[in-house]
Design a protein around this motif. Sequence first.
Motif, PDB file in Angstrom:
ATOM      1  N   PRO A  66       5.966   4.101  -4.018  1.00  0.00           N
ATOM      2  CA  PRO A  66       5.703   2.662  -3.807  1.00  0.00           C
ATOM      3  C   PRO A  66       4.192   2.864  -2.944  1.00  0.00           C
ATOM      4  CG  PRO A  66       7.863   2.991  -3.172  1.00  0.00           C
ATOM      5  CD  PRO A  66       7.257   4.358  -3.531  1.00  0.00           C
ATOM      6  N   LEU A  67       3.682   3.947  -2.600  1.00  0.00           N
ATOM      7  CA  LEU A  67       2.231   4.096  -1.916  1.00  0.00           C
ATOM      8  C   LEU A  67       1.120   3.841  -3.017  1.00  0.00           C
ATOM      9  CD1 LEU A  67       2.697   6.839   0.613  1.00  0.00           C
ATOM     10  CD2 LEU A  67       3.086   4.414   1.086  1.00  0.00           C
ATOM     11  N   SER A  68       1.617   3.954  -4.395  1.00  0.00           N
ATOM     12  CA  SER A  68       0.462   3.751  -5.482  1.00  0.00           C
ATOM     13  C   SER A  68       0.875   2.554  -6.056  1.00  0.00           C
ATOM     14  CB  SER A  68       0.647   4.678  -6.564  1.00  0.00           C
ATOM     15  OG  SER A  68       1.835   4.981  -6.860  1.00  0.00           O
ATOM     16  N   THR A  69       1.047   1.432  -5.060  1.00  0.00           N
ATOM     17  CA  THR A  69       1.484   0.055  -5.751  1.00  0.00           C
ATOM     18  C   THR A  69       0.763  -0.778  -4.738  1.00  0.00           C
ATOM     19  OG1 THR A  69       3.567  -0.424  -4.259  1.00  0.00           O
ATOM     20  CG2 THR A  69       3.563   0.763  -6.463  1.00  0.00           C
ATOM     21  N   LEU A  70       0.800  -2.120  -5.199  1.00  0.00           N
ATOM     22  CA  LEU A  70      -0.163  -3.037  -4.406  1.00  0.00           C
ATOM     23  C   LEU A  70       0.526  -3.270  -3.042  1.00  0.00           C
ATOM     24  CD1 LEU A  70      -1.967  -5.531  -4.222  1.00  0.00           C
ATOM     25  CD2 LEU A  70      -0.409  -7.092  -5.529  1.00  0.00           C
ATOM     26  N   GLY A  71       2.007  -3.093  -2.987  1.00  0.00           N
ATOM     27  CA  GLY A  71       2.446  -3.070  -1.802  1.00  0.00           C
ATOM     28  C   GLY A  71       2.097  -2.012  -0.964  1.00  0.00           C
ATOM     29  N   GLY A  72       2.128  -0.896  -1.417  1.00  0.00           N
ATOM     30  CA  GLY A  72       1.605   0.268  -0.647  1.00  0.00           C
ATOM     31  C   GLY A  72       0.214   0.123  -0.165  1.00  0.00           C
ATOM     32  N   VAL A  73      -0.630  -0.320  -1.050  1.00  0.00           N
ATOM     33  CA  VAL A  73      -2.083  -0.545  -0.682  1.00  0.00           C
ATOM     34  C   VAL A  73      -2.150  -1.482   0.464  1.00  0.00           C
ATOM     35  CG1 VAL A  73      -4.253  -1.588  -1.435  1.00  0.00           C
ATOM     36  CG2 VAL A  73      -3.271  -0.016  -2.891  1.00  0.00           C
ATOM     37  N   LEU A  74      -1.469  -2.547   0.363  1.00  0.00           N
ATOM     38  CA  LEU A  74      -1.462  -3.506   1.405  1.00  0.00           C
ATOM     39  C   LEU A  74      -0.925  -3.105   2.674  1.00  0.00           C
ATOM     40  CD1 LEU A  74      -0.288  -6.898  -0.472  1.00  0.00           C
ATOM     41  CD2 LEU A  74      -2.623  -6.138   0.301  1.00  0.00           C
ATOM     42  N   LEU A  75       0.232  -1.946   2.774  1.00  0.00           N
ATOM     43  CA  LEU A  75       0.986  -1.513   4.120  1.00  0.00           C
ATOM     44  C   LEU A  75      -0.067  -0.637   4.497  1.00  0.00           C
ATOM     45  CD1 LEU A  75       3.568  -1.041   5.623  1.00  0.00           C
ATOM     46  CD2 LEU A  75       3.920   0.844   3.932  1.00  0.00           C
ATOM     47  N   LEU A  76      -0.684   0.439   3.730  1.00  0.00           N
ATOM     48  CA  LEU A  76      -1.454   1.274   4.269  1.00  0.00           C
ATOM     49  C   LEU A  76      -2.877   0.711   4.817  1.00  0.00           C
ATOM     50  CD1 LEU A  76      -0.625   4.333   2.089  1.00  0.00           C
ATOM     51  CD2 LEU A  76      -0.100   3.858   4.449  1.00  0.00           C
ATOM     52  N   ALA A  77      -3.292  -0.402   4.120  1.00  0.00           N
ATOM     53  CA  ALA A  77      -4.638  -0.923   4.456  1.00  0.00           C
ATOM     54  C   ALA A  77      -4.296  -1.590   6.007  1.00  0.00           C
ATOM     55  CB  ALA A  77      -4.865  -1.939   3.583  1.00  0.00           C
ATOM     56  N   ALA A 119       4.569  -0.113 -12.519  1.00  0.00           N
ATOM     57  CA  ALA A 119       4.704  -1.049 -12.031  1.00  0.00           C
ATOM     58  C   ALA A 119       3.869  -1.346 -10.616  1.00  0.00           C
ATOM     59  CB  ALA A 119       6.325  -1.486 -11.690  1.00  0.00           C
ATOM     60  N   TRP A 120       2.523  -1.444 -10.791  1.00  0.00           N
ATOM     61  CA  TRP A 120       1.672  -1.275  -9.547  1.00  0.00           C
ATOM     62  C   TRP A 120       1.568  -2.798  -8.735  1.00  0.00           C
ATOM     63  CZ3 TRP A 120      -2.507  -4.260  -9.662  1.00  0.00           C
ATOM     64  CH2 TRP A 120      -3.027  -4.756 -11.067  1.00  0.00           C
ATOM     65  N   LEU A 121       2.473  -3.824  -9.404  1.00  0.00           N
ATOM     66  CA  LEU A 121       2.492  -5.202  -8.466  1.00  0.00           C
ATOM     67  C   LEU A 121       3.602  -5.152  -7.619  1.00  0.00           C
ATOM     68  CD1 LEU A 121       1.251  -7.372 -11.470  1.00  0.00           C
ATOM     69  CD2 LEU A 121      -0.006  -6.827  -9.619  1.00  0.00           C
ATOM     70  N   TYR A 122       4.370  -3.911  -7.498  1.00  0.00           N
ATOM     71  CA  TYR A 122       5.421  -3.901  -6.627  1.00  0.00           C
ATOM     72  C   TYR A 122       5.049  -4.167  -5.366  1.00  0.00           C
ATOM     73  CZ  TYR A 122       9.501  -1.642  -4.208  1.00  0.00           C
ATOM     74  OH  TYR A 122      10.398  -1.509  -3.592  1.00  0.00           O
ATOM     75  N   PRO A 123       5.916  -4.663  -4.499  1.00  0.00           N
ATOM     76  CA  PRO A 123       7.152  -5.045  -4.289  1.00  0.00           C
ATOM     77  C   PRO A 123       7.136  -6.520  -4.799  1.00  0.00           C
ATOM     78  CG  PRO A 123       6.314  -5.403  -2.162  1.00  0.00           C
ATOM     79  CD  PRO A 123       4.984  -4.785  -3.095  1.00  0.00           C
ATOM     80  N   PHE A 124       5.946  -7.105  -5.068  1.00  0.00           N
ATOM     81  CA  PHE A 124       6.011  -8.608  -5.643  1.00  0.00           C
ATOM     82  C   PHE A 124       6.824  -8.849  -7.045  1.00  0.00           C
ATOM     83  CE2 PHE A 124       2.513  -7.730  -3.024  1.00  0.00           C
ATOM     84  CZ  PHE A 124       2.731  -8.573  -1.899  1.00  0.00           C
TER      85      PHE A 124
END
Length: 163
Positions: A66-77, A119-124
């Motif tokens: 999940p870190l290589s998804t949009l959710g992961g980017v937003l979380l780590l950002a 599914a890089w738009l996960y978790p959306f």
Amino acid sequence: MADLLTHLLAPYILLTVMSWRVDWLDRRWVVVGMGGAAIPDVVKVRIVVNEETVGALLGVPFTYMPLSTLGGVLLLAGLITVAFERRYWGRVFGLVTFGGLTSLLLDGLRVYADGRASAWLYPFTNWRPPTPGLYVSSDPTVLVIALLAAGAVAVLDRRVRRD
């Protein structure tokens, strides 16, 4: 080969060009945006630290994916943002997210066997968007193009900042 170097060069190119028009966007902020491009590649940590080991330490099942998804980017950002002074939080979050998104978009242009990106738009959403299949991940042409573009931008940047 859209590897880490290519992922770092993409926001360097885009943010450096943007810095010619945006006064506050100097070199140090460009580097912050470049750091965000490394977020989706954090999944490669599993080469050193096994997912099962992390899961055993946390006491819950764990995966890096999940870190290589949009959710992961937003979380780590968000986590990276709080390491900065509060007055810069909006700027840092935006730049780190921008860098992460450029990385995800580059990966989304790769060739996938089934014609769909991850599914890089996960978790959306778990939807896997179709990919144009512009390059194979082992193709060095992508890196060469990124290096040439970054070199050209670096030369132009010296001229712009000198004037």
